[in-house]
Design a protein around this motif. Structure first.
Motif, PDB file in Angstrom:
ATOM      1  N   ALA A   1       1.832  14.130  85.959  1.00 49.29           N
ATOM      2  CA  ALA A   1       0.401  14.324  85.703  1.00 49.29           C
ATOM      3  C   ALA A   1      -0.061  13.497  84.503  1.00 49.29           C
ATOM      4  O   ALA A   1      -1.133  12.876  84.534  1.00 49.29           O
ATOM      5  CB  ALA A   1       0.101  15.802  85.485  1.00 49.29           C
ATOM      6  N   ASP A   2       0.736  13.478  83.443  1.00 48.09           N
ATOM      7  CA  ASP A   2       0.359  12.701  82.258  1.00 48.09           C
ATOM      8  C   ASP A   2       0.270  11.213  82.577  1.00 48.09           C
ATOM      9  O   ASP A   2      -0.614  10.518  82.062  1.00 48.09           O
ATOM     10  CB  ASP A   2       1.391  12.935  81.142  1.00 48.09           C
ATOM     11  CG  ASP A   2       1.274  14.330  80.536  1.00 48.09           C
ATOM     12  OD1 ASP A   2       0.188  14.932  80.622  1.00 48.09           O
ATOM     13  OD2 ASP A   2       2.281  14.821  79.988  1.00 48.09           O
ATOM     14  N   GLU A   3       1.170  10.720  83.429  1.00 48.81           N
ATOM     15  CA  GLU A   3       1.146   9.308  83.798  1.00 48.81           C
ATOM     16  C   GLU A   3      -0.118   8.970  84.585  1.00 48.81           C
ATOM     17  O   GLU A   3      -0.730   7.914  84.387  1.00 48.81           O
ATOM     18  CB  GLU A   3       2.392   8.972  84.621  1.00 48.81           C
ATOM     19  CG  GLU A   3       3.703   9.109  83.839  1.00 48.81           C
ATOM     20  CD  GLU A   3       4.936   8.923  84.721  1.00 48.81           C
ATOM     21  OE1 GLU A   3       4.754   8.618  85.922  1.00 48.81           O
ATOM     22  OE2 GLU A   3       6.060   9.097  84.218  1.00 48.81           O
ATOM     23  N   VAL A   4      -0.522   9.877  85.475  1.00 48.21           N
ATOM     24  CA  VAL A   4      -1.725   9.647  86.269  1.00 48.21           C
ATOM     25  C   VAL A   4      -2.969   9.758  85.394  1.00 48.21           C
ATOM     26  O   VAL A   4      -3.888   8.929  85.480  1.00 48.21           O
ATOM     27  CB  VAL A   4      -1.804  10.651  87.439  1.00 48.21           C
ATOM     28  CG1 VAL A   4      -3.157  10.552  88.151  1.00 48.21           C
ATOM     29  CG2 VAL A   4      -0.669  10.396  88.417  1.00 48.21           C
TER      30      VAL A   4
ATOM     31  N   LEU B   1      -9.957  20.374  83.879  1.00 47.84           N
ATOM     32  CA  LEU B   1      -9.318  21.645  84.191  1.00 47.84           C
ATOM     33  C   LEU B   1      -7.904  21.757  83.631  1.00 47.84           C
ATOM     34  O   LEU B   1      -7.320  22.840  83.634  1.00 47.84           O
ATOM     35  CB  LEU B   1      -9.257  21.851  85.713  1.00 47.84           C
ATOM     36  CG  LEU B   1     -10.577  22.169  86.426  1.00 47.84           C
ATOM     37  CD1 LEU B   1     -10.325  22.354  87.916  1.00 47.84           C
ATOM     38  CD2 LEU B   1     -11.213  23.420  85.833  1.00 47.84           C
ATOM     39  N   LEU B   2      -7.346  20.635  83.133  1.00 47.88           N
ATOM     40  CA  LEU B   2      -5.982  20.682  82.620  1.00 47.88           C
ATOM     41  C   LEU B   2      -5.858  21.647  81.449  1.00 47.88           C
ATOM     42  O   LEU B   2      -4.898  22.422  81.368  1.00 47.88           O
ATOM     43  CB  LEU B   2      -5.521  19.281  82.195  1.00 47.88           C
ATOM     44  CG  LEU B   2      -4.102  19.221  81.596  1.00 47.88           C
ATOM     45  CD1 LEU B   2      -3.062  19.661  82.624  1.00 47.88           C
ATOM     46  CD2 LEU B   2      -3.790  17.819  81.080  1.00 47.88           C
ATOM     47  N   LYS B   3      -6.811  21.622  80.517  1.00 46.15           N
ATOM     48  CA  LYS B   3      -6.743  22.525  79.366  1.00 46.15           C
ATOM     49  C   LYS B   3      -6.787  23.985  79.810  1.00 46.15           C
ATOM     50  O   LYS B   3      -6.085  24.840  79.263  1.00 46.15           O
ATOM     51  CB  LYS B   3      -7.879  22.217  78.390  1.00 46.15           C
ATOM     52  CG  LYS B   3      -7.725  20.919  77.623  1.00 46.15           C
ATOM     53  CD  LYS B   3      -8.842  20.742  76.606  1.00 46.15           C
ATOM     54  CE  LYS B   3      -8.583  19.549  75.686  1.00 46.15           C
ATOM     55  NZ  LYS B   3      -8.483  18.276  76.424  1.00 46.15           N
ATOM     56  N   THR B   4      -7.598  24.259  80.826  1.00 42.23           N
ATOM     57  CA  THR B   4      -7.657  25.620  81.361  1.00 42.23           C
ATOM     58  C   THR B   4      -6.327  25.994  82.001  1.00 42.23           C
ATOM     59  O   THR B   4      -5.820  27.113  81.816  1.00 42.23           O
ATOM     60  CB  THR B   4      -8.786  25.739  82.397  1.00 42.23           C
ATOM     61  OG1 THR B   4     -10.023  25.357  81.793  1.00 42.23           O
ATOM     62  CG2 THR B   4      -8.893  27.163  82.928  1.00 42.23           C
TER      63      THR B   4
ATOM     64  N   SER C   1       0.182  19.996  90.988  1.00 41.64           N
ATOM     65  CA  SER C   1      -0.060  18.938  91.980  1.00 41.64           C
ATOM     66  C   SER C   1      -1.544  18.804  92.306  1.00 41.64           C
ATOM     67  O   SER C   1      -2.062  17.693  92.461  1.00 41.64           O
ATOM     68  CB  SER C   1       0.750  19.197  93.248  1.00 41.64           C
ATOM     69  OG  SER C   1       0.380  20.424  93.849  1.00 41.64           O
ATOM     70  N   GLY C   2      -2.251  19.917  92.411  1.00 41.93           N
ATOM     71  CA  GLY C   2      -3.673  19.861  92.709  1.00 41.93           C
ATOM     72  C   GLY C   2      -4.470  19.141  91.637  1.00 41.93           C
ATOM     73  O   GLY C   2      -5.467  18.464  91.933  1.00 41.93           O
TER      74      GLY C   2
ATOM     75  N   ARG D   1      -6.817  16.004  92.336  1.00 47.99           N
ATOM     76  CA  ARG D   1      -8.216  16.084  91.910  1.00 47.99           C
ATOM     77  C   ARG D   1      -8.578  14.895  91.017  1.00 47.99           C
ATOM     78  O   ARG D   1      -9.672  14.320  91.139  1.00 47.99           O
ATOM     79  CB  ARG D   1      -8.427  17.397  91.164  1.00 47.99           C
ATOM     80  CG  ARG D   1      -9.841  17.666  90.703  1.00 47.99           C
ATOM     81  CD  ARG D   1      -9.882  19.050  90.072  1.00 47.99           C
ATOM     82  NE  ARG D   1     -10.800  19.103  88.958  1.00 47.99           N
ATOM     83  CZ  ARG D   1     -12.066  19.463  89.055  1.00 47.99           C
ATOM     84  NH1 ARG D   1     -12.563  19.809  90.228  1.00 47.99           N
ATOM     85  NH2 ARG D   1     -12.838  19.488  87.984  1.00 47.99           N
ATOM     86  N   ALA D   2      -7.644  14.508  90.138  1.00 42.32           N
ATOM     87  CA  ALA D   2      -7.890  13.361  89.262  1.00 42.32           C
ATOM     88  C   ALA D   2      -8.038  12.064  90.063  1.00 42.32           C
ATOM     89  O   ALA D   2      -8.729  11.135  89.643  1.00 42.32           O
ATOM     90  CB  ALA D   2      -6.751  13.220  88.254  1.00 42.32           C
ATOM     91  N   LEU D   3      -7.408  12.023  91.236  1.00 41.12           N
ATOM     92  CA  LEU D   3      -7.501  10.843  92.089  1.00 41.12           C
ATOM     93  C   LEU D   3      -8.765  10.860  92.942  1.00 41.12           C
ATOM     94  O   LEU D   3      -8.985   9.946  93.751  1.00 41.12           O
ATOM     95  CB  LEU D   3      -6.264  10.757  93.003  1.00 41.12           C
ATOM     96  CG  LEU D   3      -4.918  10.593  92.285  1.00 41.12           C
ATOM     97  CD1 LEU D   3      -3.778  10.546  93.299  1.00 41.12           C
ATOM     98  CD2 LEU D   3      -4.897   9.358  91.402  1.00 41.12           C
ATOM     99  N   GLY D   4      -9.581  11.904  92.779  1.00 44.31           N
ATOM    100  CA  GLY D   4     -10.836  11.983  93.517  1.00 44.31           C
ATOM    101  C   GLY D   4     -10.685  12.501  94.932  1.00 44.31           C
ATOM    102  O   GLY D   4     -11.571  12.314  95.768  1.00 44.31           O
TER     103      GLY D   4
END
Length: 488
Positions: free
Chosen positions: A352-355, A364-367, A394-395, A399-402
């Motif tokens: 996730a950090d790499e993406v 939403l990551l902080k949440t 994974s979601g 989500r970050a990829l749109g």
């Protein structure tokens, strides 16, 4: 289980009859059929037996939800839920995620060993060669509503594929086309495997582009598996378009992590259907339907919807309390198998950090992290051993990829096709042939009754929830039609 030493066995006494049997233990498992030897001559009413209990047939093993039932012996995937271990053919998932790629791991799952360079090149070429689909598939996919759920489209598309390969259908070509073990049989089997793995990304991309009314894109040349999938999803006519390498590598790793997870619900569905010797396209479609459910492949979609409901980190404590009061469901935490941690979740967290370094961090990551930390520090969740699973992060990446939320299960299904096919192939080639899976039940319903005519029957079930048909609201035109029918 063959011959055995007495010390590697269980001695079981039936206290109803005094009969004792010795049951062999092999690989820490016992054959359920051994209990059929514990039978009574006839039902005895004073002991509560009924004719429907079939006591003459021996004891049945009652295991709702398959909580502790092994249905086959497998060499593919090993999971130790207590220690958080996942291995494919003996290789830890962490090593494969770091050093391998999806198609190489697919080869490992299917054929038992990591491939040599020439073996891998052949396998990769065959899979990517079979990414093209018949032009009629475009019409089939295009016939769905634009807002149809992508999993409904994918499930139907897999089933439709079988119509284009009649030589691969045991109902048409002979029921032993996959079980005979001949060179021709193995070749036919592997050709369908290449087709299903290759075409799965094409069908999934077609389902994705349906959402925005875009034209379908033909598979590219010179790209790897995940890269080809992204190309077919996103290409809009740009010259020399190529997906971002970090995103392509991340998706490839996500595919690898989702490729197989031994006897889960969708894999069991594939094998249950496959045991009838149906064609593999129908079996994979059944697995896709099983994966559709929110308790299985839809879990990562449920995580995002949960995080959206929470909104921000400051709302996490209130949400946690609602979960404890059973007013909310905590998605993405805990697992049916893993009791400490899901080994895939640590890999995905790093991924996730790499993406996010490319796409920007999902708000939403902080949440999500606040929810994770709160749950891991709360005795309520600690006692229940609820730690983040593969769906928790994974979601956020998708989500970050749109990618739309309801497309998340498709990104689970595409790589899981490999695992399904590995287990299906193993089933077809097992010693002794394939026997249809026919689970038993424990019947607790009514005994024998005498039929009564409708005029003389009492009205039963009135007002009892679920004991009579529910009343359904209909539009006016339908209500008028039903009223007319009732008068006929």
């Amino acid at each position: 289980m063959g011959g055995f030493k007495v010390e590697n066995s269980l001695t079981i006494t039936d206290n109803r009859t005094g009969k004792t049997i010795i049951v062999p233990v092999e690989h820490n498992a016992i054959p359920a059929t051994a209990f059929k030897n514990l039978r009574k001559d006839k039902p005895e009413t004073e002991q509560g037996d009924r004719q429907e209990d079939e006591v003459e047939g021996g004891i049945r093993v009652y295991d709702p939800g398959f909580m502790n039932t092994a249905v086959l012996q497998s060499r593919i995937t090993f999971i130790d839920g207590e220690r958080g271990i996942l291995r494919h053919r003996g290789y830890p998932i962490e090593q494969l995620a770091e050093k391998s790629c999806f198609l190489e791991t697919a080869y490992l799952l299917l054929y038992g060993e990591l491939p040599s360079r020439s073996q891998f090149d052949l396998f990769r070429t065959e899979v990517l060669h079979h990414t093209f689909v018949h032009r009629d598939l475009a019409e089939i996919v295009g016939s769905f509503r634009h807002d149809a759920h992508p999993m409904a489209i994918l499930t139907s598309s897999f089933a439709a594929l079988g119509a284009y390969a009649p030589e691969a259908n045991p109902s048409l070509a002979g029921q032993k086309v996959y079980t005979s073990g001949t060179a021709a049989s193995l070749q036919l089997m592997d050709k369908q495997i290449f087709r299903l793995i290759g075409k799965s990304i094409t069908l999934a991309a077609m389902a994705y582009r349906m959402r925005s009314g875009r034209q379908f894109v033909n598979p590219p040349t010179g790209m790897d598996y995940a890269e080809s999938f992204l190309y077919m999803m996103d290409h809009l006519g740009e010259p020399n378009y190529r997906p971002h390498p970090v995103v392509a590598k991340a998706l490839d790793t996500l595919f690898l992590l989702h490729a197989d997870h031994e006897m889960n619900a969708s894999c069991a569905a594939v094998l249950q259907v496959g045991s009838t010797l149906v064609d593999p396209y129908s079996a994979v479609s059944a697995g896709c339907a099983a994966l559709y459910g929110p308790l299985h492949g839809g879990a990562n979609e449920a995580v995002i919807r949960m995080l959206l409901r929470i909104g921000s980190p400051e709302n996490v404590p209130a949400f946690i309390e609602k979960v404890k009061r059973k007013e909310e469901v905590l998605s993405g935490m805990g697992h049916r198998i893993y009791k400490t941690h899901d080994p895939r979740s640590k890999v995905i967290r790093k991924l996730a950090d790499e993406v996010f370094a490319v796409t920007g961090e999902d708000p939403l990551l902080k949440t999500a992290l606040a929810l994770r930390d709160a749950a891991l520090a709360d005795d309520y969740f600690i006692k229940r051993r609820l730690a983040p699973n593969v769906d928790f992060y994974s979601g956020l990446i998708y989500r970050a990829l749109g990618i739309p939320t309801d497309f998340f299960p498709v990104l689970f299904a595409v790589p899981r096709v490999v695992g399904w096919l590995a287990h299906w192939r193993q089933l077809m080639l097992q010693k002794g042939g394939v026997r249809i899976w026919r689970p038993r039940q424990v019947y607790v319903g009514e005994g024998e009754r005498t039929y009564e005519g409708i005029e003389g029957r009492e009205e039963k079930g009135k007002g009892v929830k679920g004991a009579e048909p529910a009343k359904v609201a209909h539009p006016t035109s339908t209500r008028v039609f039903l009223a007319r029918q009732s008068k006929l």
